[in-house]
Motif scaffolding. Sequence first.
Motif, short mmCIF file in Angstrom:
data_model
loop_
_atom_site.label_atom_id
_atom_site.label_comp_id
_atom_site.label_asym_id
_atom_site.label_seq_id
_atom_site.Cartn_x
_atom_site.Cartn_y
_atom_site.Cartn_z
N ARG A 110 33.33 -104.61 23.93
CA ARG A 110 33.46 -106.06 24.06
C ARG A 110 34.86 -106.50 23.63
N MET A 111 35.37 -107.55 24.26
CA MET A 111 36.62 -108.19 23.86
C MET A 111 36.29 -109.56 23.26
N VAL A 112 36.85 -109.84 22.09
CA VAL A 112 36.66 -111.13 21.43
C VAL A 112 38.03 -111.61 20.95
N ASP A 166 40.21 -111.73 27.73
CA ASP A 166 40.27 -111.56 26.28
C ASP A 166 38.97 -111.92 25.57
N ASN A 167 38.04 -112.53 26.29
CA ASN A 167 36.70 -112.80 25.77
C ASN A 167 35.71 -112.40 26.85
N THR A 168 34.91 -111.40 26.57
CA THR A 168 34.01 -110.84 27.58
C THR A 168 32.60 -110.71 27.03
N PRO A 169 31.64 -110.54 27.92
CA PRO A 169 30.31 -110.15 27.45
C PRO A 169 30.37 -108.71 26.94
N GLU A 170 29.28 -108.26 26.34
CA GLU A 170 29.22 -106.87 25.89
C GLU A 170 28.88 -105.98 27.07
#
Length: 242
Positions: A110-112, A166-170
Amino acid sequence: MSKSGGIGETIRTVVYAILIALGIRTFAYEPFNIPSGSMIPTLLVGDYLFVSKFSYGYSRYSLPFGLPLIPGRILFTEPERGDVVVFKLPRDNETDYIKRIVGLPGDRIRMVDGRLYINNELVKRERIEDFVPEEAPNVRVTQFIETLPNGRRHRILERSDNGMLDNTPEYVVPAGHYFGMGDNRDDSVDSRVLAGVGYIPRENLVGRADVLFFSTNGTAALWEIWKWPFAIRYDRLFDGIR
Protein backbone atom coordinates in the motif's frame (compact mmCIF):
# COMPACT_ATOMS: atom_id res chain seq x y z
CA MET A 1 35.40 -27.13 -56.60
CA SER A 2 37.57 -25.20 -54.17
CA LYS A 3 35.46 -22.07 -54.62
CA SER A 4 32.23 -23.99 -53.98
CA GLY A 5 33.70 -25.50 -50.84
CA GLY A 6 34.75 -22.05 -49.64
CA ILE A 7 31.22 -20.69 -50.07
CA GLY A 8 29.77 -23.69 -48.25
CA GLU A 9 32.18 -23.23 -45.37
CA THR A 10 31.28 -19.55 -45.12
CA ILE A 11 27.57 -20.37 -45.02
CA ARG A 12 28.13 -22.99 -42.31
CA THR A 13 30.16 -20.49 -40.28
CA VAL A 14 27.40 -17.87 -40.53
CA VAL A 15 24.73 -20.42 -39.56
CA TYR A 16 26.77 -21.57 -36.55
CA ALA A 17 27.34 -17.97 -35.48
CA ILE A 18 23.59 -17.25 -35.69
CA LEU A 19 22.74 -20.38 -33.68
CA ILE A 20 25.30 -19.51 -31.01
CA ALA A 21 23.98 -15.93 -30.78
CA LEU A 22 20.40 -17.21 -30.49
CA GLY A 23 21.46 -19.66 -27.80
CA ILE A 24 23.17 -16.94 -25.76
CA ARG A 25 20.23 -14.58 -26.21
CA THR A 26 17.70 -17.26 -25.24
CA PHE A 27 19.43 -18.99 -22.33
CA ALA A 28 22.09 -16.59 -20.99
CA TYR A 29 21.90 -12.83 -21.60
CA GLU A 30 19.73 -10.61 -23.75
CA PRO A 31 20.33 -6.90 -24.41
CA PHE A 32 17.58 -4.37 -23.74
CA ASN A 33 17.47 -0.58 -23.90
CA ILE A 34 15.58 1.90 -21.73
CA PRO A 35 13.07 4.02 -23.68
CA SER A 36 11.31 5.82 -20.78
CA GLY A 37 12.07 7.53 -17.49
CA SER A 38 10.06 5.35 -15.11
CA MET A 39 13.20 3.86 -13.51
CA ILE A 40 15.12 7.13 -13.04
CA PRO A 41 17.47 7.58 -11.17
CA THR A 42 18.58 3.92 -11.36
CA LEU A 43 18.16 3.70 -15.14
CA LEU A 44 18.15 6.58 -17.60
CA VAL A 45 16.66 6.89 -21.07
CA GLY A 46 19.39 5.72 -23.42
CA ASP A 47 20.80 3.03 -21.12
CA TYR A 48 21.53 -0.41 -22.60
CA LEU A 49 21.37 -3.45 -20.33
CA PHE A 50 22.26 -7.10 -20.25
CA VAL A 51 19.39 -9.07 -18.74
CA SER A 52 20.18 -12.43 -17.17
CA LYS A 53 17.78 -14.96 -18.71
CA PHE A 54 18.75 -17.81 -16.35
CA SER A 55 18.16 -15.96 -13.06
CA TYR A 56 14.54 -17.09 -12.71
CA GLY A 57 14.52 -20.11 -14.99
CA TYR A 58 12.74 -20.20 -18.34
CA SER A 59 9.24 -19.79 -19.73
CA ARG A 60 7.82 -19.34 -23.23
CA TYR A 61 8.83 -15.67 -22.98
CA SER A 62 12.47 -16.70 -22.79
CA LEU A 63 12.20 -17.94 -26.36
CA PRO A 64 12.25 -15.87 -29.56
CA PHE A 65 8.75 -14.60 -30.44
CA GLY A 66 7.37 -16.15 -27.22
CA LEU A 67 7.03 -19.56 -28.86
CA PRO A 68 4.79 -21.74 -26.63
CA LEU A 69 7.33 -24.55 -26.26
CA ILE A 70 7.88 -24.33 -22.49
CA PRO A 71 4.87 -25.04 -20.25
CA GLY A 72 4.73 -22.69 -17.25
CA ARG A 73 8.24 -22.08 -15.90
CA ILE A 74 11.13 -24.52 -15.59
CA LEU A 75 14.32 -24.40 -13.47
CA PHE A 76 12.60 -21.68 -11.47
CA THR A 77 14.34 -19.56 -8.82
CA GLU A 78 12.25 -17.03 -6.85
CA PRO A 79 13.03 -13.34 -7.51
CA GLU A 80 14.29 -11.37 -4.54
CA ARG A 81 12.64 -8.22 -3.28
CA GLY A 82 14.53 -5.33 -4.85
CA ASP A 83 15.45 -7.09 -8.10
CA VAL A 84 15.07 -4.99 -11.26
CA VAL A 85 13.26 -7.24 -13.72
CA VAL A 86 12.22 -7.24 -17.35
CA PHE A 87 8.82 -8.84 -17.96
CA LYS A 88 6.12 -9.08 -20.58
CA LEU A 89 3.26 -6.68 -19.91
CA PRO A 90 0.40 -8.87 -18.64
CA ARG A 91 -2.33 -7.15 -20.66
CA ASP A 92 -0.76 -8.06 -24.02
CA ASN A 93 2.04 -10.56 -23.18
CA GLU A 94 4.20 -8.84 -25.81
CA THR A 95 5.48 -5.46 -24.59
CA ASP A 96 8.70 -5.49 -22.56
CA TYR A 97 8.49 -3.59 -19.27
CA ILE A 98 11.09 -3.03 -16.57
CA LYS A 99 10.34 -2.38 -12.89
CA ARG A 100 11.69 -3.15 -9.43
CA ILE A 101 10.11 -6.02 -7.50
CA VAL A 102 8.82 -4.73 -4.15
CA GLY A 103 6.10 -7.30 -3.49
CA LEU A 104 6.29 -11.09 -3.43
CA PRO A 105 3.39 -13.59 -3.51
CA GLY A 106 1.11 -13.06 -0.50
CA ASP A 107 2.49 -9.60 0.37
CA ARG A 108 0.20 -6.72 1.21
CA ILE A 109 1.30 -3.51 -0.51
CA ARG A 110 0.00 0.00 0.00
CA MET A 111 1.03 3.62 -0.59
CA VAL A 112 0.06 6.23 2.02
CA ASP A 113 1.09 9.86 1.51
CA GLY A 114 3.88 8.78 -0.81
CA ARG A 115 5.27 6.20 1.60
CA LEU A 116 5.47 2.50 0.79
CA TYR A 117 4.04 -0.02 3.25
CA ILE A 118 4.79 -3.74 2.93
CA ASN A 119 2.75 -6.05 5.14
CA ASN A 120 1.65 -3.05 7.22
CA GLU A 121 5.26 -2.02 7.91
CA LEU A 122 6.50 1.36 6.75
CA VAL A 123 9.48 1.03 4.41
CA LYS A 124 12.36 3.23 5.53
CA ARG A 125 13.49 6.04 3.28
CA GLU A 126 16.31 8.53 3.83
CA ARG A 127 16.57 11.93 2.14
CA ILE A 128 19.76 12.46 0.16
CA GLU A 129 20.94 15.11 -2.29
CA ASP A 130 18.42 16.25 -4.91
CA PHE A 131 18.48 14.64 -8.32
CA VAL A 132 19.30 16.96 -11.23
CA PRO A 133 17.85 15.82 -14.58
CA GLU A 134 20.38 15.76 -17.40
CA GLU A 135 18.06 17.64 -19.74
CA ALA A 136 17.03 20.27 -17.15
CA PRO A 137 20.06 21.28 -15.03
CA ASN A 138 18.09 23.98 -13.20
CA VAL A 139 15.50 21.49 -11.91
CA ARG A 140 15.82 19.72 -8.56
CA VAL A 141 13.88 16.55 -7.73
CA THR A 142 13.64 15.17 -4.21
CA GLN A 143 15.65 11.96 -3.92
CA PHE A 144 15.68 9.26 -1.26
CA ILE A 145 17.38 5.97 -0.49
CA GLU A 146 14.71 3.38 0.19
CA THR A 147 15.55 0.27 2.24
CA LEU A 148 13.35 -2.77 1.64
CA PRO A 149 12.63 -5.33 4.40
CA ASN A 150 15.42 -7.64 3.16
CA GLY A 151 17.98 -4.83 3.42
CA ARG A 152 18.16 -4.04 -0.30
CA ARG A 153 18.77 -0.32 -0.81
CA HIS A 154 18.06 1.75 -3.92
CA ARG A 155 17.41 5.36 -4.88
CA ILE A 156 13.93 6.68 -5.65
CA LEU A 157 12.52 10.02 -6.79
CA GLU A 158 9.44 11.67 -5.28
CA ARG A 159 8.33 14.98 -6.79
CA SER A 160 5.62 15.15 -4.13
CA ASP A 161 3.84 12.85 -1.70
CA ASN A 162 0.41 13.75 -3.05
CA GLY A 163 0.55 12.42 -6.59
CA MET A 164 -2.07 10.22 -8.26
CA LEU A 165 -0.42 7.00 -7.05
CA ASP A 166 0.81 8.22 -3.66
CA ASN A 167 -2.35 7.05 -1.88
CA THR A 168 -3.68 3.66 -2.92
CA PRO A 169 -5.88 0.87 -1.68
CA GLU A 170 -4.15 -2.18 -0.24
CA TYR A 171 -2.98 -4.67 -2.85
CA VAL A 172 -2.68 -8.36 -1.95
CA VAL A 173 -0.23 -10.03 -4.31
CA PRO A 174 -1.73 -13.28 -5.64
CA ALA A 175 0.14 -16.59 -5.58
CA GLY A 176 2.54 -16.89 -8.50
CA HIS A 177 2.64 -13.11 -9.04
CA TYR A 178 4.83 -10.12 -8.13
CA PHE A 179 4.35 -6.41 -7.50
CA GLY A 180 6.64 -4.08 -9.43
CA MET A 181 7.16 -0.34 -9.06
CA GLY A 182 9.25 2.24 -10.87
CA ASP A 183 11.96 4.08 -8.94
CA ASN A 184 10.63 7.33 -10.42
CA ARG A 185 7.57 7.01 -8.22
CA ASP A 186 5.48 9.89 -9.60
CA ASP A 187 6.19 9.08 -13.24
CA SER A 188 5.71 5.32 -13.45
CA VAL A 189 2.78 3.23 -14.62
CA ASP A 190 3.37 0.04 -12.67
CA SER A 191 1.61 -2.58 -10.54
CA ARG A 192 -0.24 0.19 -8.68
CA VAL A 193 -2.28 0.62 -11.88
CA LEU A 194 -4.15 -2.67 -12.08
CA ALA A 195 -5.67 -1.95 -15.50
CA GLY A 196 -2.33 -0.80 -16.92
CA VAL A 197 0.22 -3.23 -15.50
CA GLY A 198 -1.14 -4.91 -12.39
CA TYR A 199 0.36 -7.99 -10.83
CA ILE A 200 3.21 -9.61 -12.77
CA PRO A 201 2.66 -13.34 -13.46
CA ARG A 202 5.64 -15.59 -12.77
CA GLU A 203 5.46 -16.89 -16.34
CA ASN A 204 5.90 -13.34 -17.71
CA LEU A 205 9.32 -12.78 -16.15
CA VAL A 206 11.98 -12.46 -18.85
CA GLY A 207 15.00 -11.97 -16.61
CA ARG A 208 16.89 -9.84 -14.11
CA ALA A 209 18.63 -6.64 -15.21
CA ASP A 210 22.24 -7.24 -14.18
CA VAL A 211 24.67 -5.03 -16.11
CA LEU A 212 24.43 -1.58 -17.68
CA PHE A 213 26.90 -1.98 -20.53
CA PHE A 214 26.33 1.17 -22.65
CA SER A 215 24.58 4.51 -22.35
CA THR A 216 24.07 7.56 -24.53
CA ASN A 217 22.39 10.87 -23.78
CA GLY A 218 20.01 10.56 -26.72
CA THR A 219 22.00 12.56 -29.24
CA ALA A 220 23.29 9.42 -30.98
CA ALA A 221 21.71 6.10 -31.95
CA LEU A 222 23.61 2.91 -31.13
CA TRP A 223 24.78 2.60 -34.76
CA GLU A 224 25.92 6.25 -35.09
CA ILE A 225 29.47 5.48 -34.04
CA TRP A 226 30.86 8.80 -35.22
CA LYS A 227 28.70 10.61 -32.62
CA TRP A 228 29.64 8.39 -29.69
CA PRO A 229 32.51 10.49 -28.27
CA PHE A 230 30.08 13.31 -27.49
CA ALA A 231 27.01 11.23 -26.64
CA ILE A 232 28.31 8.42 -24.42
CA ARG A 233 27.77 8.67 -20.67
CA TYR A 234 31.20 7.34 -19.77
CA ASP A 235 30.46 7.09 -16.04
CA ARG A 236 27.67 4.55 -16.74
CA LEU A 237 29.60 2.04 -18.84
CA PHE A 238 29.72 -1.56 -17.53
CA ASP A 239 28.08 -0.76 -14.22
CA GLY A 240 26.14 -3.18 -12.05
CA ILE A 241 22.43 -2.51 -11.49
CA ARG A 242 21.32 -2.18 -7.89
